[in-house]
Structures are given as structure tokens and as C-alpha cells.
Enzyme design. Structure first.
Site, PDB file in Angstrom:
ATOM      1  N   THR A  51     -21.496 -20.938 -19.380  1.00 25.73           N
ATOM      2  CA  THR A  51     -21.534 -20.346 -17.392  1.00 25.73           C
ATOM      3  C   THR A  51     -22.255 -19.204 -17.551  1.00 25.73           C
ATOM      4  O   THR A  51     -22.849 -17.752 -18.386  1.00 25.73           O
ATOM      5  CB  THR A  51     -20.640 -19.581 -16.413  1.00 25.73           C
ATOM      6  OG1 THR A  51     -20.024 -18.656 -17.030  1.00 25.73           O
ATOM      7  CG2 THR A  51     -18.689 -20.392 -16.354  1.00 25.73           C
ATOM      8  N   GLY A  52     -23.163 -19.066 -16.658  1.00 32.13           N
ATOM      9  CA  GLY A  52     -25.192 -17.789 -16.800  1.00 32.13           C
ATOM     10  C   GLY A  52     -25.405 -18.093 -18.194  1.00 32.13           C
ATOM     11  O   GLY A  52     -25.400 -17.295 -18.790  1.00 32.13           O
ATOM     12  N   SER A  53     -26.130 -19.300 -18.486  1.00 31.98           N
ATOM     13  CA  SER A  53     -26.196 -19.210 -20.656  1.00 31.98           C
ATOM     14  C   SER A  53     -28.073 -19.769 -20.202  1.00 31.98           C
ATOM     15  O   SER A  53     -28.858 -20.289 -20.917  1.00 31.98           O
ATOM     16  CB  SER A  53     -25.608 -20.873 -20.497  1.00 31.98           C
ATOM     17  OG  SER A  53     -25.712 -21.854 -19.926  1.00 31.98           O
ATOM     18  N   GLY A  75     -29.815 -14.060 -21.835  1.00 26.70           N
ATOM     19  CA  GLY A  75     -28.689 -12.584 -21.997  1.00 26.70           C
ATOM     20  C   GLY A  75     -27.288 -13.589 -23.061  1.00 26.70           C
ATOM     21  O   GLY A  75     -27.914 -14.094 -23.721  1.00 26.70           O
ATOM     22  N   GLY A  92     -24.945 -15.152 -22.094  1.00 27.25           N
ATOM     23  CA  GLY A  92     -24.635 -16.904 -22.095  1.00 27.25           C
ATOM     24  C   GLY A  92     -25.553 -17.663 -22.742  1.00 27.25           C
ATOM     25  O   GLY A  92     -24.911 -18.645 -23.983  1.00 27.25           O
ATOM     26  N   SER A 148     -16.747  -6.568 -20.632  1.00 23.97           N
ATOM     27  CA  SER A 148     -17.698  -5.208 -20.658  1.00 23.97           C
ATOM     28  C   SER A 148     -16.575  -4.557 -20.365  1.00 23.97           C
ATOM     29  O   SER A 148     -15.588  -4.223 -20.396  1.00 23.97           O
ATOM     30  CB  SER A 148     -18.438  -4.876 -19.988  1.00 23.97           C
ATOM     31  OG  SER A 148     -19.120  -4.025 -20.297  1.00 23.97           O
ATOM     32  N   TYR A 167     -19.342  -3.517 -11.108  1.00 21.77           N
ATOM     33  CA  TYR A 167     -18.874  -4.324 -11.463  1.00 21.77           C
ATOM     34  C   TYR A 167     -18.037  -4.251 -12.501  1.00 21.77           C
ATOM     35  O   TYR A 167     -16.780  -4.986 -12.966  1.00 21.77           O
ATOM     36  CB  TYR A 167     -20.872  -3.212 -12.700  1.00 21.77           C
ATOM     37  CG  TYR A 167     -20.841  -4.373 -14.077  1.00 21.77           C
ATOM     38  CD1 TYR A 167     -21.208  -5.698 -13.966  1.00 21.77           C
ATOM     39  CD2 TYR A 167     -20.241  -3.654 -14.761  1.00 21.77           C
ATOM     40  CE1 TYR A 167     -20.874  -6.129 -15.240  1.00 21.77           C
ATOM     41  CE2 TYR A 167     -20.526  -4.535 -15.990  1.00 21.77           C
ATOM     42  CZ  TYR A 167     -20.754  -5.819 -15.887  1.00 21.77           C
ATOM     43  OH  TYR A 167     -21.226  -6.230 -17.641  1.00 21.77           O
TER      44      TYR A 167
HETATM   45  N1  LIG Z   1     -26.012  -7.154 -21.581  1.00 16.70           N
HETATM   46  C1  LIG Z   1     -24.956  -6.355 -22.037  1.00 16.70           C
HETATM   47  O1  LIG Z   1     -25.345  -5.593 -22.837  1.00 16.70           O
HETATM   48  C2  LIG Z   1     -23.369  -6.794 -21.497  1.00 16.70           C
HETATM   49  C3  LIG Z   1     -22.422  -4.898 -22.066  1.00 16.70           C
HETATM   50  C4  LIG Z   1     -21.300  -5.488 -21.534  1.00 16.70           C
HETATM   51  C5  LIG Z   1     -20.726  -7.128 -21.264  1.00 16.70           C
HETATM   52  N2  LIG Z   1     -21.776  -7.951 -20.801  1.00 16.70           N
HETATM   53  C6  LIG Z   1     -21.198  -9.323 -20.621  1.00 16.70           C
HETATM   54  O2  LIG Z   1     -21.846 -10.220 -21.048  1.00 16.70           O
HETATM   55  C7  LIG Z   1     -21.692 -10.945 -19.805  1.00 16.70           C
HETATM   56  C8  LIG Z   1     -23.285 -11.990 -19.871  1.00 16.70           C
HETATM   57  O3  LIG Z   1     -23.795 -10.441 -19.474  1.00 16.70           O
HETATM   58  P1  LIG Z   1     -25.847 -10.558 -19.916  1.00 16.70           P
HETATM   59  O4  LIG Z   1     -26.279  -9.460 -19.610  1.00 16.70           O
HETATM   60  O5  LIG Z   1     -25.992 -11.144 -20.744  1.00 16.70           O
HETATM   61  O6  LIG Z   1     -26.080 -11.103 -18.656  1.00 16.70           O
HETATM   62  P2  LIG Z   1     -27.538 -11.451 -17.719  1.00 16.70           P
HETATM   63  O7  LIG Z   1     -28.406 -11.494 -18.929  1.00 16.70           O
HETATM   64  O8  LIG Z   1     -27.684 -10.403 -16.876  1.00 16.70           O
HETATM   65  O9  LIG Z   1     -27.281 -12.703 -17.089  1.00 16.70           O
HETATM   66  C9  LIG Z   1     -27.512 -14.231 -17.699  1.00 16.70           C
HETATM   67  C10 LIG Z   1     -26.870 -15.697 -16.746  1.00 16.70           C
HETATM   68  O10 LIG Z   1     -26.281 -14.560 -15.743  1.00 16.70           O
HETATM   69  C11 LIG Z   1     -27.232 -15.322 -14.294  1.00 16.70           C
HETATM   70  N3  LIG Z   1     -26.652 -14.736 -13.317  1.00 16.70           N
HETATM   71  C12 LIG Z   1     -27.002 -13.258 -13.257  1.00 16.70           C
HETATM   72  N4  LIG Z   1     -27.189 -12.755 -11.417  1.00 16.70           N
HETATM   73  C13 LIG Z   1     -26.129 -13.692 -10.882  1.00 16.70           C
HETATM   74  C14 LIG Z   1     -26.428 -14.162 -10.048  1.00 16.70           C
HETATM   75  N5  LIG Z   1     -25.722 -12.587  -9.263  1.00 16.70           N
HETATM   76  N6  LIG Z   1     -26.117 -15.194  -9.121  1.00 16.70           N
HETATM   77  C15 LIG Z   1     -25.723 -15.860 -10.276  1.00 16.70           C
HETATM   78  N7  LIG Z   1     -26.071 -15.730 -11.931  1.00 16.70           N
HETATM   79  C16 LIG Z   1     -26.708 -14.965 -11.951  1.00 16.70           C
HETATM   80  C17 LIG Z   1     -27.982 -16.165 -15.094  1.00 16.70           C
HETATM   81  O11 LIG Z   1     -28.207 -17.321 -14.158  1.00 16.70           O
HETATM   82  P3  LIG Z   1     -29.951 -17.775 -13.945  1.00 16.70           P
HETATM   83  O12 LIG Z   1     -30.770 -18.918 -14.291  1.00 16.70           O
HETATM   84  O13 LIG Z   1     -29.050 -18.118 -12.009  1.00 16.70           O
HETATM   85  O14 LIG Z   1     -30.230 -15.965 -12.788  1.00 16.70           O
HETATM   86  C18 LIG Z   1     -28.432 -15.931 -16.353  1.00 16.70           C
HETATM   87  O15 LIG Z   1     -27.957 -17.282 -16.803  1.00 16.70           O
HETATM   88  C19 LIG Z   1     -21.700 -10.547 -18.369  1.00 16.70           C
HETATM   89  O16 LIG Z   1     -20.352 -10.930 -18.603  1.00 16.70           O
HETATM   90  C20 LIG Z   1     -21.421  -9.280 -18.606  1.00 16.70           C
HETATM   91  O17 LIG Z   1     -20.778  -8.632 -18.241  1.00 16.70           O
HETATM   92  C21 LIG Z   1     -22.726  -7.928 -20.944  1.00 16.70           C
END
Ligand SMILES: NC(=O)c1ccc[n+]([C@@H]2O[C@H](COP(=O)([O-])OP(=O)(O)OC[C@H]3O[C@@H](n4cnc5c(N)ncnc54)[C@H](OP(=O)(O)O)[C@@H]3O)[C@@H](O)[C@H]2O)c1
Length: 265
Positions: free
Chosen positions: A13-15, A18, A20, A142, A155
Site C-alpha cells: 500500500t502507498g507504493s 518512498g 512503499g 515509525s 502522526y
Molecule cells: N520516510 C521516513 O523517514 C520514514 C520514517 C519512519 C517511518 N516511515 C514509515 O514508512 C511508511 C512510508 O512512509 P514514506 O515516508 O516512505 O511515505 P511517503 O513517501 O510520504 O508516501 C508514499 C506513499 O504514500 C501515499 N500517500 C501519502 N500521503 C497520502 C495520503 N494523504 N493519502 C493517500 N496516500 C498517501 C503516496 O501515494 P500517492 O501516489 O497516492 O500520493 C505514496 O505512494 C509510513 O508508514 C511511515 O510511517 C517513514
């Protein structure tokens, strides 16, 4: 060690971007068919092309839907009725907010975007995994779930909720051959993290990782390695937890956080 996960279908999901996307690329490299999900067809198509460049010959399908809604999750389960590996990565972006000025709607949006997709998608796929006697469900969470910073509670509470959910679902899966786990992830250099850090750079030529390390140490003084991690450093564990090798690991929360979380167990 090269981990192989051939013949499995992994839905992430959400891929479109990032972690995903990174998880999908890593699972595709391990030999699984991957289903990328996101709200926008064009963005998803670009994500697929990027994945095929990274993993030539990968088997990739796309599903365009807003998985923050019940209808979006139902459309996914209908279009992709079979799933061996479910990676619940979708979460609303982290943004700093003042508690007193965060209205109810923001809390509701965070809950719908960052908890309910995991509830609904797992409800859609867990039973069939149990019936087949094999499956992997993984929740990306996280360090903010347990290292609670008061500037982003809307969050943090969702990240804590999925740990609870994951543990309970592992008990439901029991000894069926399906494992359910979660990951506590530290600061990772995704596109989102990079753009947040770039906006904060004191000069355009400041090294991103050096600046990121200072930001990590400031926000997480308990960090042991004091740095930002690469997407691959995180997705290495995603692949392991989704593979046969992790068959004795269920109901757990595993860290890729550079030692931010102080607890010994
Ligand atoms: N990046 C970090 O440093 C970090 C750190 C700790 C934990 N995490 C965890 O890793 C996971 C992924 O995080 P990420 O930072 O890689 O994600 P991200 O880059 O912010 O988002 C990746 C995906 O999330 C979807 N998305 C974002 N906001 C959305 C919304 N409001 N509604 C629907 N879709 C949405 C986007 O899809 P669309 O194409 O639909 O926009 C995209 O495919 C999360 O569970 C996060 O808590 C990340």
C-alpha cells in the site's frame, strides 16, 4: 545473502514513492510479483517504469485507488483477489503541528489515512492466507510510535496504533503459517525526507547526509548511529520479514532505527 521469494504476489500500500516503492522494488528483486498502489495513474505508471529500470524483467501490476477510503480498499481486493504478502506502508506524511491548533478533522484524517488502510486491506487478505497456510503481513511504523515527540501527535498515535494492530492480528493468524509483524523505522532518505531536509539546508551546497545526521541527533538524542538511513537499509529487513527465512518471527516489532529506541527488548 540474496533472499529469494519466487512465485508470491506482494501487495504494497502507498507504493508510488518512498518506502512503499522501495519495499516493492526489493520484493520484486527477490522474485515476487508486486502490485503498486497509489491515487494517481500517471504517478503510478512512472513508479512502475522506475521499478523496471531498477529490476529489469520484474513482474509489476498497478492498482489506482485511494486506499484511505473503504471503497478504495474494496476495489483493490476485488481487482487483486489473491495476495501472499501484504506490506502496509501507507501513512499520511509526517508534518509538525501544534496540539492546541490541530482540529478534530486532522485527527480523523490521520486515522483514516494511516490506520484504516491496514485494517481494511488485512481484513481483505488475511483469511485466504490462513486458508493457504502461508502469508506475510507487515506494517511499516515509525520510531515516533514509541519515541514520542509532542510536535506531531496526530502522526505518532497512528504509528503506535499499527503496532497494537499488528500484534493482535498475529494472534489471530496464530500457527496458520501466516506471520504478522511490524517495523519501527528511523529517519530514511525517501523523496519526502529529502525534500524536507533540502528545504532546511543552510546553504545549497551543504551535504544532505551530513545535515541530515545533525537533524537526527537533534530530534533523537538517543540515536546510536546518529544518521539518516538509505531506503535499501530499511527494505533489506522488509524482504527478510516477507521471506521463508523469518518463519519463526511473528507478533514482533523489529527496528531499523540506528538505535533510537532505548528499550533493551
Ligand atoms: N520516510 C521516513 O523517514 C520514514 C520514517 C519512519 C517511518 N516511515 C514509515 O514508512 C511508511 C512510508 O512512509 P514514506 O515516508 O516512505 O511515505 P511517503 O513517501 O510520504 O508516501 C508514499 C506513499 O504514500 C501515499 N500517500 C501519502 N500521503 C497520502 C495520503 N494523504 N493519502 C493517500 N496516500 C498517501 C503516496 O501515494 P500517492 O501516489 O497516492 O500520493 C505514496 O505512494 C509510513 O508508514 C511511515 O510511517 C517513514
Amino acid at each position: 545473502m540474496k533472499i529469494e521469494i519466487p512465485g508470491k504476489t506482494a501487495i504494497i500500500t502507498g507504493s508510488s514513492a518512498g518506502l512503499g516503492w522501495g519495499s516493492a522494488a526489493a520484493l520484486a528483486a527477490a522474485g515476487s510479483t508486486v502490485v503498486l498502489t497509489g491515487r494517481y495513474a500517471e504517478k503510478l505508471q512512472a513508479a512502475k517504469e522506475r521499478l523496471l529500470q531498477a529490476v529489469p524483467g520484474a513482474s509489476v501490476r498497478l492498482h489506482v485507488a485511494d486506499l484511505t477510503t473503504a471503497a478504495g480498499c474494496s476495489s483493490l481486493v476485488e481487482a487483486e483477489p489473491s495476495c501472499d504478502i501484504l506490506v502496509n506502508s501507507l501513512a499520511k506524511n509526517w508534518t509538525p503541528k501544534d496540539f492546541f491548533n490541530t482540529p478534530d478533522e486532522e485527527w480523523e484524517t490521520s486515522f483514516q489515512a494511516s490506520v484504516m488502510p491496514g485494517v481494511r486491506c488485512t481484513r481483505g487478505y488475511l483469511r485466504q492466507m490462513m486458508d493457504r497456510g502461508w502469508g506475510r503481513v507487515l506494517f511499516l511504523s515509525s520510531v515516533e510510535a514509541v519515541h514520542v515527540n509532542p510536535d506531531s501527535l496526530d502522526y505518532a498515535f497512528t504509528r503506535a496504533a499499527v503496532l497494537n494492530l499488528s500484534r493482535g492480528l498475529a494472534k489471530i493468524a496464530g500457527a496458520s503459517g501466516v506471520t504478522v509483524n511490524s517495523m519501527l523505522i528511523g529517519v530514511t532518505m525517501t523523496e519526502g525526507t529529502e525534500s524536507v531536509l533540502r528545504a532546511m539546508l543552510p546553504t545549497p551546497d551543504t551535504d544532505l547526509y551530513t545535515f541530515g545526521a545533525a537533524a537526527v541527533k537533534q530530534r533523537y538524542p538517543t540515536s546510536v548511529d546518529g544518521r539518516v538511513h538509505t531506503v535499501e537499509e530499511v527494505t533489506n529487513l522488509v524482504v527478510y520479514l516477507c521471506s521463508e527465512l523469518s518463519s519463526a518471527m511473528t507478533g514482533g516489532t523489529f527496528r531499523v532505527d540506528g538505535g533510537i529506541v532505548e528499550n533493551l527488548v
